[in-house]
Motif scaffolding. Structure first.
Motif, PDB file in Angstrom:
ATOM      1  N   GLN A 114       0.771  -0.958   0.260  1.00 27.68           N
ATOM      2  CA  GLN A 114       0.259  -0.049  -0.254  1.00 27.68           C
ATOM      3  C   GLN A 114       1.081   1.225  -0.190  1.00 27.68           C
ATOM      4  OE1 GLN A 114      -2.599  -0.121   2.869  1.00 27.68           O
ATOM      5  NE2 GLN A 114      -3.844   2.210   2.635  1.00 27.68           N
ATOM      6  N   GLY A 115       0.012   2.463  -0.563  1.00 31.19           N
ATOM      7  CA  GLY A 115       0.916   3.242  -1.487  1.00 31.19           C
ATOM      8  C   GLY A 115       2.556   3.283  -1.949  1.00 31.19           C
ATOM      9  N   HIS A 116       2.913   2.683  -2.468  1.00 33.31           N
ATOM     10  CA  HIS A 116       3.610   1.950  -3.298  1.00 33.31           C
ATOM     11  C   HIS A 116       2.556   2.265  -5.179  1.00 33.31           C
ATOM     12  CE1 HIS A 116       7.168  -0.373  -1.403  1.00 33.31           C
ATOM     13  NE2 HIS A 116       6.268   0.797  -0.271  1.00 33.31           N
ATOM     14  N   THR A 117       3.742   2.197  -5.771  1.00 37.12           N
ATOM     15  CA  THR A 117       3.636   2.500  -7.606  1.00 37.12           C
ATOM     16  C   THR A 117       3.096   0.606  -7.994  1.00 37.12           C
ATOM     17  OG1 THR A 117       4.385   4.086  -7.982  1.00 37.12           O
ATOM     18  CG2 THR A 117       4.192   3.477 -10.177  1.00 37.12           C
ATOM     19  N   SER A 126      -4.009   9.657 -10.435  1.00 33.60           N
ATOM     20  CA  SER A 126      -3.012   8.223  -9.712  1.00 33.60           C
ATOM     21  C   SER A 126      -3.312   7.126 -10.694  1.00 33.60           C
ATOM     22  CB  SER A 126      -4.421   7.438  -8.355  1.00 33.60           C
ATOM     23  OG  SER A 126      -5.845   7.067  -9.175  1.00 33.60           O
ATOM     24  N   SER A 127      -4.043   6.859 -11.465  1.00 34.04           N
ATOM     25  CA  SER A 127      -3.573   5.741 -12.750  1.00 34.04           C
ATOM     26  C   SER A 127      -3.481   6.309 -14.304  1.00 34.04           C
ATOM     27  CB  SER A 127      -4.111   5.343 -12.713  1.00 34.04           C
ATOM     28  OG  SER A 127      -6.457   4.922 -12.860  1.00 34.04           O
ATOM     29  N   SER A 145      -0.003   5.012  -9.204  1.00 36.67           N
ATOM     30  CA  SER A 145       0.344   5.554  -8.024  1.00 36.67           C
ATOM     31  C   SER A 145      -0.367   5.922  -6.557  1.00 36.67           C
ATOM     32  CB  SER A 145       0.979   6.577  -8.916  1.00 36.67           C
ATOM     33  OG  SER A 145       1.699   7.057 -10.044  1.00 36.67           O
ATOM     34  N   ASN A 146       0.947   5.587  -5.947  1.00 33.98           N
ATOM     35  CA  ASN A 146       0.382   5.310  -4.619  1.00 33.98           C
ATOM     36  C   ASN A 146      -1.133   4.667  -4.334  1.00 33.98           C
ATOM     37  OD1 ASN A 146       0.185   6.043  -1.937  1.00 33.98           O
ATOM     38  ND2 ASN A 146      -1.219   8.033  -2.255  1.00 33.98           N
ATOM     39  N   THR A 192      -4.143   1.981  -2.937  1.00 33.22           N
ATOM     40  CA  THR A 192      -4.407   1.818  -1.915  1.00 33.22           C
ATOM     41  C   THR A 192      -5.053   0.596  -2.411  1.00 33.22           C
ATOM     42  OG1 THR A 192      -6.861   2.916  -2.911  1.00 33.22           O
ATOM     43  CG2 THR A 192      -4.965   4.126  -1.722  1.00 33.22           C
ATOM     44  N   ASP A 211      -7.802  -0.255  -4.716  1.00 36.07           N
ATOM     45  CA  ASP A 211      -7.669  -0.695  -6.166  1.00 36.07           C
ATOM     46  C   ASP A 211      -7.095  -1.801  -6.275  1.00 36.07           C
ATOM     47  OD1 ASP A 211      -7.506   2.093  -6.838  1.00 36.07           O
ATOM     48  OD2 ASP A 211      -4.791   1.760  -5.928  1.00 36.07           O
ATOM     49  N   GLU A 234      -0.994  -4.398   3.090  1.00 38.60           N
ATOM     50  CA  GLU A 234      -0.885  -3.331   4.445  1.00 38.60           C
ATOM     51  C   GLU A 234       1.073  -3.621   4.649  1.00 38.60           C
ATOM     52  OE1 GLU A 234      -2.861  -3.347   7.412  1.00 38.60           O
ATOM     53  OE2 GLU A 234      -4.254  -2.714   6.370  1.00 38.60           O
TER      54      GLU A 234
END
Length: 890
Positions: free
Chosen positions: A544-547, A576-577, A588-589, A591, A594, A619
């Motif tokens: 979570q939070g990565h690309t 984000s996408s 991107s980023n 959650t 996604d 997580e």
């Protein structure tokens, strides 16, 4: 001067003739011409051209009426014929349709103006509103009995109570016979019988006060009014005064009067023939109590016989069709007479008038099936198609009140058998008829106007048509050019053995029939290459939070357009996408929202393809950093170097043992050969082996040296401390399969004291082989003894049921390690697994030992190859070392 008159070459062989027709029934005006075949026909009505409709349309040269209308089909009709070649036109003589009709109507009272005036009326005038053409003859009925009056107007004079009753009328002409749909009931009072106008009411008065009671009657001549007190006549005394109003002092007075209440509306009963029936006549409220009896046609019903009355009941034992009619329940007392009508209908079985017949219908044209029957009462007609009742829902069908069924626009699937059922209480009647559809010439289906051919492949374009007779199919190019030599056509299909760029263009498919003409379909063919995926997305797990990056590349001609879809919705570029030019999707980023199945859709003018992959967002685990990690990364490299050195030393020791045994066997063999002694046996570490291959012995030695001893298996005291409940594991995704079984990513609840949930790696023991189970126990023992910040920790064991689980700490390095380990074990290749780590080629290499032979250095380099496929197996290592010269210093 001489005039030459040339007779017209167009002559009617049959001209339309005036005719009679019933309103709502079918009719036809015929028109035939002897002359050229290129004739066109049309019809006019009062000089205006007739337009086709579902009810009235031109059939060939004739004008057909499915249901004649007395309003729309009046006037003069003419048939007009015209030659297409000469332009000559000829018109027939006038013809008309004498439409006969008969329409039901009510009975109205012309005089007096309202029923309230009946009491004072000296005469009553009734009118029958049944109309028709030709003018119908009328008959009047009172209580079902015919009166001697035949005019539409009925006048009653010298009124008496005998004129009371239900009046109805019927009319008849060539169109049939009908009766009034609303009858009228007359109640004629006897004016000599007093009727109450004002009745006395109860009163409460004070003692010694006056009490006044009003009582008024109407009659001709005026009635005599008497008062009674306790059943004794009241005379004029000091306490009583009797006049038009009466005054009583200190007494209660009873004024005796007579009355009778109304009996209610007309009743209707339908009986089946041959059954016993009974109808009750309840007397109305009245003073004195009225007497009741039954009458029919003005005469009392007998007290005995098949139809009789008893105690106010009308009894049929049994019913007969002649019993249909109007019966009257009469109630009478001194106040007058009341009555209530009962209309009895004895149902009869239906009989055919027009029975359904098989019919041929043109596709797209309306079709009719007639089903006419008569009975008492009128039968209820129901049509069925495949045993399913037909309704007017969806506007496919029209049901007429006379039983006719109309199919508004016939289709091919309407070619079925239809059933007509006529039902009354007395019975039913049914018949069947089949509709035959005359198919029109049409494509089935119509070829797609734009189609794509696969370049350098065999392709075909289909064109299928149907008609009454099998049509002839033919393909041609729209520009008139010949079809290429590698193209052929058969049964409507245009086939290309090998499609070229020149095959693109406009083509025409022609379906022709000698009876129905021809139809055409135009098709534009495009030559291209179908979409193929060069790179498909793979299942991906991201913190979570990565690309997250999902790759998708497709090829085709024209170049395909790539789109991504998630949860049945197309993804558009956002903060984000975004979709990259090469087709890859970058999120991107990320959650947890996604997480899902992402579908890559690639398409061009030739075809569309899709492929999907699962994205998991988990997580990121948080691990407390130790003091050793804050110092330097040097200790980690030290640990790895030490591990590699130990592994290399271990391999060299095993290989040295193998060569030692080999040299020892050779020396013993030479000694025995010189002595000519006992049979040859081989020994390894003091154990005799009879006839086994050297490679098998060497591999067994290598494997046996890696197995834990029996004593180590007993040292499982840590198992109880590391036991973890299997129910507290929640599987996230599978990472693959190894030698022992499946390896998967999971969440463990409360396995770490500081975290409610921890991301872990789980290895399962599914294999039943003892060697695998021993190796699994050896790894458990090894991990349970390790405790270092840079080494994967053993968090728990699940072995209360099969399969056993080994729960390990999860980090990115561990995930890569286990993937490497699983892939290498599946491919039977060597992967150095030291303390839970998989040494990747290029990460760390040791320098060759001093005086190490060149072929041994080469072997070690191959063992460290980055690709597992390039690494040698144990058997290959053994073979290389076995083939080494005896004097090699290894």
């Amino acid at each position: 001067m001489v005039f030459i008159i040339q007779a017209s070459s167009l002559q009617f062989s049959e001209e339309p003739q005036s005719q009679d027709a019933l309103h709502g029934r079918s009719a036809i005006l015929r028109c035939e011409l002897s002359g050229p075949e290129d004739m066109r026909f049309w019809w006019t009505q009062d000089g205006r051209r007739v337009q086709d409709s579902n009810r009235r349309f031109q059939e060939g040269s004739n004008l057909k009426f499915t249901a004649v209308d007395r309003h729309a089909d009046t006037g003069s009709f003419q048939c007009v014929a015209s030659s297409s070649s000469t332009g000559e036109t000829v018109t027939s003589a006038n013809a008309s349709i004498n439409i006969k009709w008969l329409e039901r109507g009510p009975i109205t009272m012309n005089e007096p103006a309202s029923e309230a005036e009946l009491e004072e009326a000296e005469r009553i005038v009734l009118q029958c509103h049944i109309d028709g053409h030709p003018r119908p003859s009328s008959k009047w009925f009172k209580d079902g009995a015919q009166l001697d009056r035949k005019d539409r107007i009925l006048t009653l004079t010298n009124l008496s109570t005998g004129d009371s009753g239900i009046y109805s009328c019927c009319a008849q002409n060539a169109a049939g016979k009908v009766c009034s749909n609303h009858n009228i009931t007359l109640n004629i009072f006897d004016k000599s019988v007093p009727r109450v106008l004002v009745a006395p009411v109860d009163q409460v008065v004070l003692r010694n006060e006056e009490a006044v009671f009003h009582c008024q009657f109407r009659a001709k001549p005026p009635p005599l009014i008497e008062w009674f007190h306790d059943a004794e006549p009241v005379l004029n005394k000091s306490r009583f005064v009797v006049r038009r109003v009466c005054v009583f002092l200190q007494a209660a007075v009873v004024c005796v009067s007579v009355e009778i209440a109304d009996m209610g509306e007309r009743l209707w009963r339908v009986f089946s023939a041959g059954r016993g029936e009974r109808v009750r006549c309840d007397p109305p409220r009245g003073q004195p109590e009225p007497q009741v009896w039954w009458e029919r046609a003005g005469a009392r019903v007998a007290s005995e016989g098949r139809v009789h009355q008893r105690d106010g009941d009308l009894i049929f034992s049994p019913t007969d069709r002649s019993d249909s009619g109007v019966y009257t329940c009469v109630a009478r007392n001194t106040a007058g007479q009341k009555q209530q009508e009962l209309v009895v209908t004895v149902a009869t079985s239906p009989e055919w008038i027009v029975q359904p017949q098989d019919t041929h219908v043109e596709e797209g044209q309306p079709g009719f099936l007639h089903c006419h029957a008569r009975s008492t009462p009128e039968p209820r007609v129901t049509w069925y198609r495949k045993s399913v009742p037909i309704t007017e829902e969806g506007s496919r069908y029209k049901l007429f009140s006379n039983g006719t069924l109309r199919i508004n626009s016939a289709e091919v699937n309407d070619a079925q058998t239809y059933s007509c059922v006529c039902v009354t209480q007395a019975g039913s009647l049914s018949a069947h008829a089949r509709i035959h559809i005359l198919e029109k010439l049409k494509f089935t289906p119509v070829p797609q106007p734009s189609q794509c051919l696969q370049l350098d492949r065999e392709s075909s374009v289909s064109c299928v048509a149907k008609a009454r007779e099998t049509p002839i199919m033919h393909w041609s190019r729209a520009d008139g050019a010949d079809l290429p030599s590698h193209a052929s056509q058969m049964n409507g299909a245009l086939r290309f053995s090998t499609v070229t760029r020149a095959d693109g263009g406009n083509y025409t498919c022609v379906a022709s029939s000698s009876v129905q003409g021809e139809i055409r379909a135009h098709v534009h063919l495009t030559v291209g290459v179908h979409v193929e995926f060069k790179l498909e997305p793979e299942q991906t797990t991201v913190y979570q939070g990565h690309t997250a990056v999902l790759h998708c590349q497709a090829s085709g001609d024209p170049q395909p357009y790539v789109q991504w879809m998630l949860k049945d919705k197309l993804l558009s570029s956002s903060s984000s996408s975004r979709s990259m030019p090469n087709g890859s999707l970058v999120i991107s980023n990320v959650t947890t929202e996604d997480t899902g199945v992402y579908t890559c859709i690639a398409g061009n003018t030739c075809n569309i393809r899709d492929t999907a992959a699962q994205l998991y967002v988990v997580e990121k685990p948080v691990h407390p950093r130790s003091e050793d990690e804050d110092k330097s990364q040097f200790k980690m490299f030290q640990t790895i170097a030490l591990s590699v050195a130990v592994a290399v030393a271990y391999i060299i020791a095993v290989l040295g043992l193998m060569f030692y045994c080999k040299q020892r066997r050779k020396s013993k063999r030479l000694q025995k050969n010189r002595a000519g002694g006992e049979p040859e046996t081989e020994c390894l570490n003091g154990v005799q082996l009879n006839g086994h291959r050297v490679s098998e012995i060497h591999e067994e030695v290598a494997l046996s040296s890696m197995r834990p001893s029996a004593d180590s298996e007993k040292q499982q005291s840590c198992g109880d401390e590391l036991h973890f409940p299997r129910a507290h594991l929640q599987t996230i995704t599978s990472l693959g399969r190894g030698v022992f079984g499946e390896v998967f990513l999971a969440k463990a609840r409360a396995i770490e004291e500081t975290e409610p949930e921890t991301l872990v790696l789980v290895k399962s023991l599914e294999s039943r082989e003892e060697t695998h189970r021993s190796e699994f126990r050896r790894e458990l023992e090894m991990f349970s003894k390790l405790n270092h910040a840079h080494v994967v920790r053993l968090l728990g064991i699940c072995r209360e049921t099969q399969p056993h689980y080994m729960i390990l700490e999860y980090v990115d390095l561990v995930l890569n390690t286990f993937k490497c380990f699983i892939n290498s074990m599946q491919q039977s290749r060597l992967c150095l697994n030291v303390f839970g780590l998989c040494l990747q080629a290029g990460t760390l290499r040791l320098s060759p030992p001093v005086n190490c032979p060149a072929h041994v250095c080469s072997l070690m380099s191959h063992c460290w190859a980055s690709s597992p496929k390039e690494r040698p197996t144990f058997s290959e290592i053994l073979q290389i070392l076995t083939d080494s010269p005896a004097d090699t210093k290894v």
